[in-house]
Scaffold this active site. Structure first.
Site, PDB file in Angstrom:
ATOM      1  N   GLU A  57       1.015  -1.193  -0.029  1.00 54.50           N
ATOM      2  CA  GLU A  57      -0.072  -0.044   0.137  1.00 54.50           C
ATOM      3  C   GLU A  57       1.016   1.331   0.124  1.00 54.50           C
ATOM      4  O   GLU A  57       1.840   1.501   0.837  1.00 54.50           O
ATOM      5  CB  GLU A  57      -0.691  -0.102   1.068  1.00 54.50           C
ATOM      6  CG  GLU A  57      -1.629   1.192   1.381  1.00 54.50           C
ATOM      7  CD  GLU A  57      -2.715   1.741   0.203  1.00 54.50           C
ATOM      8  OE1 GLU A  57      -3.432   0.905  -0.295  1.00 54.50           O
ATOM      9  OE2 GLU A  57      -2.250   2.757  -0.249  1.00 54.50           O
ATOM     10  N   ALA A  59      -0.381   4.511   0.213  1.00 50.59           N
ATOM     11  CA  ALA A  59      -0.912   5.816   0.883  1.00 50.59           C
ATOM     12  C   ALA A  59      -1.578   5.285   2.077  1.00 50.59           C
ATOM     13  O   ALA A  59      -0.988   4.566   2.877  1.00 50.59           O
ATOM     14  CB  ALA A  59      -1.722   6.365  -0.160  1.00 50.59           C
ATOM     15  N   GLY A  62      -7.005   1.082   3.397  1.00 50.38           N
ATOM     16  CA  GLY A  62      -8.325   0.978   3.117  1.00 50.38           C
ATOM     17  C   GLY A  62      -9.076   1.671   1.875  1.00 50.38           C
ATOM     18  O   GLY A  62      -9.926   1.580   1.217  1.00 50.38           O
ATOM     19  N   GLY A  63      -7.900   2.407   1.047  1.00 52.12           N
ATOM     20  CA  GLY A  63      -8.210   3.124  -0.126  1.00 52.12           C
ATOM     21  C   GLY A  63      -9.276   4.017  -0.240  1.00 52.12           C
ATOM     22  O   GLY A  63      -9.560   4.855   0.796  1.00 52.12           O
ATOM     23  N   THR A  64     -10.068   4.229  -1.231  1.00 50.43           N
ATOM     24  CA  THR A  64     -10.766   5.229  -1.547  1.00 50.43           C
ATOM     25  C   THR A  64     -12.080   5.412  -0.671  1.00 50.43           C
ATOM     26  O   THR A  64     -12.265   6.098   0.166  1.00 50.43           O
ATOM     27  CB  THR A  64     -11.351   5.220  -2.939  1.00 50.43           C
ATOM     28  OG1 THR A  64     -10.190   5.124  -3.617  1.00 50.43           O
ATOM     29  CG2 THR A  64     -12.075   6.501  -3.484  1.00 50.43           C
ATOM     30  N   HIS A 463     -45.994  -3.333   7.721  1.00 50.79           N
ATOM     31  CA  HIS A 463     -46.579  -1.650   7.807  1.00 50.79           C
ATOM     32  C   HIS A 463     -45.904  -1.074   9.022  1.00 50.79           C
ATOM     33  O   HIS A 463     -45.977  -1.733  10.092  1.00 50.79           O
ATOM     34  CB  HIS A 463     -47.916  -1.954   7.667  1.00 50.79           C
ATOM     35  CG  HIS A 463     -48.684  -0.689   7.829  1.00 50.79           C
ATOM     36  ND1 HIS A 463     -48.878   0.227   6.969  1.00 50.79           N
ATOM     37  CD2 HIS A 463     -48.980   0.037   9.117  1.00 50.79           C
ATOM     38  CE1 HIS A 463     -49.470   1.218   7.470  1.00 50.79           C
ATOM     39  NE2 HIS A 463     -49.660   1.190   8.779  1.00 50.79           N
TER      40      HIS A 463
HETATM   41  C1  LIG Z   1     -16.496  10.770  -3.012  1.00 48.09           C
HETATM   42  C2  LIG Z   1     -16.724   9.440  -3.498  1.00 48.09           C
HETATM   43  C3  LIG Z   1     -17.811   8.671  -2.804  1.00 48.09           C
HETATM   44  C4  LIG Z   1     -18.073   7.445  -2.855  1.00 48.09           C
HETATM   45  N1  LIG Z   1     -19.066   6.685  -2.560  1.00 48.09           N
HETATM   46  C5  LIG Z   1     -19.573   5.464  -2.664  1.00 48.09           C
HETATM   47  C6  LIG Z   1     -20.509   4.962  -2.101  1.00 48.09           C
HETATM   48  O1  LIG Z   1     -21.346   5.340  -1.379  1.00 48.09           O
HETATM   49  N2  LIG Z   1     -20.917   3.419  -2.449  1.00 48.09           N
HETATM   50  C7  LIG Z   1     -19.949   2.563  -3.148  1.00 48.09           C
HETATM   51  O2  LIG Z   1     -20.310   1.566  -3.252  1.00 48.09           O
HETATM   52  N3  LIG Z   1     -18.982   3.346  -3.648  1.00 48.09           N
HETATM   53  C8  LIG Z   1     -18.648   4.575  -3.476  1.00 48.09           C
HETATM   54  N4  LIG Z   1     -17.486   5.369  -4.043  1.00 48.09           N
HETATM   55  C9  LIG Z   1     -16.597   4.423  -5.000  1.00 48.09           C
HETATM   56  C10 LIG Z   1     -15.691   3.524  -3.985  1.00 48.09           C
HETATM   57  O3  LIG Z   1     -15.108   4.433  -3.165  1.00 48.09           O
HETATM   58  C11 LIG Z   1     -14.643   2.729  -4.813  1.00 48.09           C
HETATM   59  O4  LIG Z   1     -15.648   2.084  -5.648  1.00 48.09           O
HETATM   60  C12 LIG Z   1     -14.054   1.741  -3.787  1.00 48.09           C
HETATM   61  O5  LIG Z   1     -13.351   2.265  -3.113  1.00 48.09           O
HETATM   62  C13 LIG Z   1     -13.460   0.461  -4.634  1.00 48.09           C
HETATM   63  O6  LIG Z   1     -11.924   0.688  -4.873  1.00 48.09           O
HETATM   64  P1  LIG Z   1     -10.821  -0.238  -5.058  1.00 48.09           P
HETATM   65  O7  LIG Z   1     -11.140  -1.624  -4.279  1.00 48.09           O
HETATM   66  O8  LIG Z   1     -10.860  -0.360  -6.739  1.00 48.09           O
HETATM   67  O9  LIG Z   1      -9.607   0.614  -4.579  1.00 48.09           O
HETATM   68  P2  LIG Z   1      -9.471   1.917  -3.780  1.00 48.09           P
HETATM   69  O10 LIG Z   1     -10.455   1.959  -2.663  1.00 48.09           O
HETATM   70  O11 LIG Z   1      -9.518   2.764  -4.588  1.00 48.09           O
HETATM   71  O12 LIG Z   1      -7.828   1.565  -3.309  1.00 48.09           O
HETATM   72  C14 LIG Z   1      -6.828   1.595  -3.929  1.00 48.09           C
HETATM   73  C15 LIG Z   1      -5.565   1.306  -3.258  1.00 48.09           C
HETATM   74  O13 LIG Z   1      -4.658   1.270  -4.044  1.00 48.09           O
HETATM   75  C16 LIG Z   1      -3.423   1.797  -3.490  1.00 48.09           C
HETATM   76  N5  LIG Z   1      -2.529   1.982  -4.681  1.00 48.09           N
HETATM   77  C17 LIG Z   1      -2.750   2.750  -5.874  1.00 48.09           C
HETATM   78  N6  LIG Z   1      -1.652   2.631  -6.716  1.00 48.09           N
HETATM   79  C18 LIG Z   1      -0.719   1.852  -5.918  1.00 48.09           C
HETATM   80  C19 LIG Z   1       0.510   1.413  -6.183  1.00 48.09           C
HETATM   81  N7  LIG Z   1       1.143   1.537  -7.439  1.00 48.09           N
HETATM   82  N8  LIG Z   1       1.374   0.807  -5.193  1.00 48.09           N
HETATM   83  C20 LIG Z   1       0.722   0.541  -4.058  1.00 48.09           C
HETATM   84  N9  LIG Z   1      -0.480   0.857  -3.702  1.00 48.09           N
HETATM   85  C21 LIG Z   1      -1.319   1.421  -4.642  1.00 48.09           C
HETATM   86  C22 LIG Z   1      -4.163   3.286  -3.344  1.00 48.09           C
HETATM   87  O14 LIG Z   1      -3.145   4.058  -2.165  1.00 48.09           O
HETATM   88  C23 LIG Z   1      -5.222   2.708  -2.569  1.00 48.09           C
HETATM   89  O15 LIG Z   1      -5.174   2.699  -1.178  1.00 48.09           O
HETATM   90  C24 LIG Z   1     -17.089   6.615  -3.778  1.00 48.09           C
HETATM   91  C25 LIG Z   1     -16.019   7.132  -4.199  1.00 48.09           C
HETATM   92  C26 LIG Z   1     -15.936   8.403  -4.132  1.00 48.09           C
HETATM   93  C27 LIG Z   1     -14.628   9.182  -4.792  1.00 48.09           C
END
Ligand SMILES: Cc1cc2nc3c(=O)[nH]c(=O)nc-3n(C[C@H](O)[C@H](O)[C@H](O)COP(=O)(O)OP(=O)(O)OC[C@H]3O[C@@H](n4cnc5c(N)ncnc54)[C@H](O)[C@@H]3O)c2cc1C
Length: 480
Positions: A57, A59, A62-64, A463
């Site tokens: 990872e 950053a 838990g990602g986005t 209901h």
């Molecule tokens: C504002 C907003 C609101 C949202 N609301 C919803 C919602 O209500 N419901 C819903 O279902 N979805 C929602 N989403 C979408 C949801 O957040 C994503 O679909 C979800 O996080 C899935 O992401 P993922 O598993 O593909 O990876 P991500 O969660 O994006 O994580 C990817 C990870 O990989 C890491 N990474 C990237 N490149 C590298 C690399 N080269 N080396 C090491 N690490 C790396 C990043 O740092 C990140 O931690 C929302 C998105 C946004 C932006």
């Protein structure tokens, strides 16, 4: 395995030797790149099955979803709703002495607390899993089976890419001259923007737009297309527009030609290049789509193919064009949601570990848009059903005719359902209204069961709920 040039005989031998040791490939059964919504669960599942796993990872864990997506935004949507309900208190017979004010520092602190718990939960889960080595750094491919991270080479016969996506910043004229937020940076503010211009009328822009309006900002949403959420049916787009406009949000559609500039402490967004019309705001949010994090992954050193938008090409079991490499989550372009990313994990784990053939095409499209009241969606839109040319039935009910909505004084919106006239299976549904994000699941589950709609029509629902009117709606179907 030794990688990188050797300089034996050089005076700096010992330094090179150390570097070289660092570059000796460390061998794993599996490498997971990224800790989004599928990577961590897959890593733990693989490690618990006895495989030696590396997770990388760069950053925040838990990602986005955890850090800049679903969780923090829904925490803030909840704060915004509390303010909205408080302001409407007198409608319900509740008197509040004085004005309702929002303390943005506390809104942010609450959001940070909720998001932080989730983040540390993911990190703890990974670091405490036996057989699972956690690397912090940017990973990139140096070959089809080798990954470099912080100067080390890791190799594995199975690699899972879960790198997600980030805010796309489109080429808008003048954008380079003004200060703007993305979905990530706007979550860091602890003050109220007096007036916010939102570029983008899709779900991210709408959620932030309504939330900041409820916090107290003047909000203008600029949408290039002729309606909000252009992939939804027109009645859904206009229903959502009405909800937002009723709260004092300005929605400007067909803003095809946006040009940004500074005017003192304000930002001016020209919206029509021919008539010179413009809007002003103190702050700007660009919410104009998402871009996969695949450009800096070293894919050029591999035979992994990407499409023209940068998404990694995968088959129905999420295998890339290189055997032994899978792409899961947003980076494969087959979902864009937390639940689809998590389902990608389930598909890969079922195929690899359980001899259970699961596929992406088994999935039914489903999502919610968390404006308030929310939109819950499942399956095909009405427009898609019409385009398919099949004989279909449609049912529709306004929220003004749903007792639960009336009791809550939340009668905006409507729900509709589409049924195949021959098979009697439900093709799709949209519920724009209070509780729509939850109630849509009873329709979705019947769709997964491939049962005729009559099963749901005859179900006795509780209901008073929104769900109790779904059987009623199904009893009033008409030809589409
Ligand atoms: C504002 C907003 C609101 C949202 N609301 C919803 C919602 O209500 N419901 C819903 O279902 N979805 C929602 N989403 C979408 C949801 O957040 C994503 O679909 C979800 O996080 C899935 O992401 P993922 O598993 O593909 O990876 P991500 O969660 O994006 O994580 C990817 C990870 O990989 C890491 N990474 C990237 N490149 C590298 C690399 N080269 N080396 C090491 N690490 C790396 C990043 O740092 C990140 O931690 C929302 C998105 C946004 C932006």
């Amino acid at each position: 395995m030794v990688r990188g040039p050797r300089t034996d005989g050089d005076a700096r031998f010992s330094l090179d030797h150390t570097l070289e040791e660092k570059r000796m490939a460390k061998s794993f059964d599996a490498i997971v790149i990224g800790t989004g919504q599928s990577g961590p669960s897959l890593a733990v599942r693989l490690a618990n099955s006895g495989q030696k796993v590396a997770v990388i990872e760069r950053a925040r864990f838990g990602g986005t979803c955890v850090n800049t997506g679903c969780i923090p935004t829904k925490a803030m949507v909840a704060s915004a709703r509390a303010a909205y309900v408080a302001r409407r208190g007198s409608e319900f017979g509740v008197e509040i002495d004085g004005a309702v004010r929002v303390d943005m520092k506390r809104v942010k602190a609450r959001k940070d607390e909720i998001s932080g718990q989730s983040r540390s939960g993911v990190e703890k889960m990974l670091s405490e899993t036996p057989n699972c080595a956690v690397y912090r750094g940017h990973a990139h491919f140096v070959s089809d089976s080798d990954i470099e991270v912080t100067g080390e080479i890791l190799t594995a016969s199975r690699i899972f890419i879960n790198v997600g996506a980030r805010a796309a910043v489109p080429a808008i004229r003048g954008l380079g001259n003004v200060t703007y937020f993305t979905n990530s940076s706007i979550l860091e503010i602890d003050f109220l923007p007096p007036s916010l211009i939102v570029v983008g009328g899709s779900y991210i822009g709408l959620e932030f737009g309504q939330m900041f309006r409820r916090f107290g900002s003047e909000v203008t949403i600029l949408q290039r297309g002729s309606r909000l959420l252009g992939h939804e049916d027109e009645d859904i787009s206009s229903g959502i527009r009405d909800i937002l406009v009723n709260e004092g949000i300005k929605v400007q559609l067909s803003a095809e030609c946006i040009e940004l500039s500074n005017a003192g402490s304000e930002i001016v967004a020209g919206t029509n290049c021919s008539d010179g019309s413009s809007v002003r705001g103190t702050h700007l949010l660009v919410a104009a789509g998402r871009k996969p994090n695949t450009g800096d992954l070293g894919l050029e050193n591999t035979k992994i193919k990407r499409d023209e938008r940068g998404f990694i090409e995968v088959d129905d079991e999420l295998r890339t064009t290189v055997p032994g490499v899978w792409a899961i989550g947003d980076c494969n372009g087959h979902g864009g949601f937390t639940h689809t990313s998590y389902n990608d994990y389930e598909i890969v784990a079922a195929n690899l570990l359980d001899s259970d053939k699961r596929r992406v095409t088994d999935r039914i499209t489903a999502y919610a848009v968390y404006i308030d009241p929310p939109l819950g969606r499942a399956g095909m839109t009405e427009a898609e059903v019409r385009r398919s040319g099949r004989r279909a039935l449609i049912g529709r009910r306004e929220m003004t005719r749903v007792g639960r909505a009336v009791e809550k004084s939340e009668t905006q919106g409507f729900m509709k359902v589409l049924v195949d006239a021959e098979s009697k299976q439900i093709l799709g549904a949209a519920i724009l209204g209070t509780g729509g994000d939850e109630a849509v699941h009873c329709i979705l589950d019947v769709m997964y069961a491939k049962a005729p709609y009559t099963v749901l029509q005859r179900a006795v629902q509780i209901h008073p709920t929104l769900s109790e009117l779904i059987p009623t709606m199904l009893g009033e179907l008409k030809p589409l």
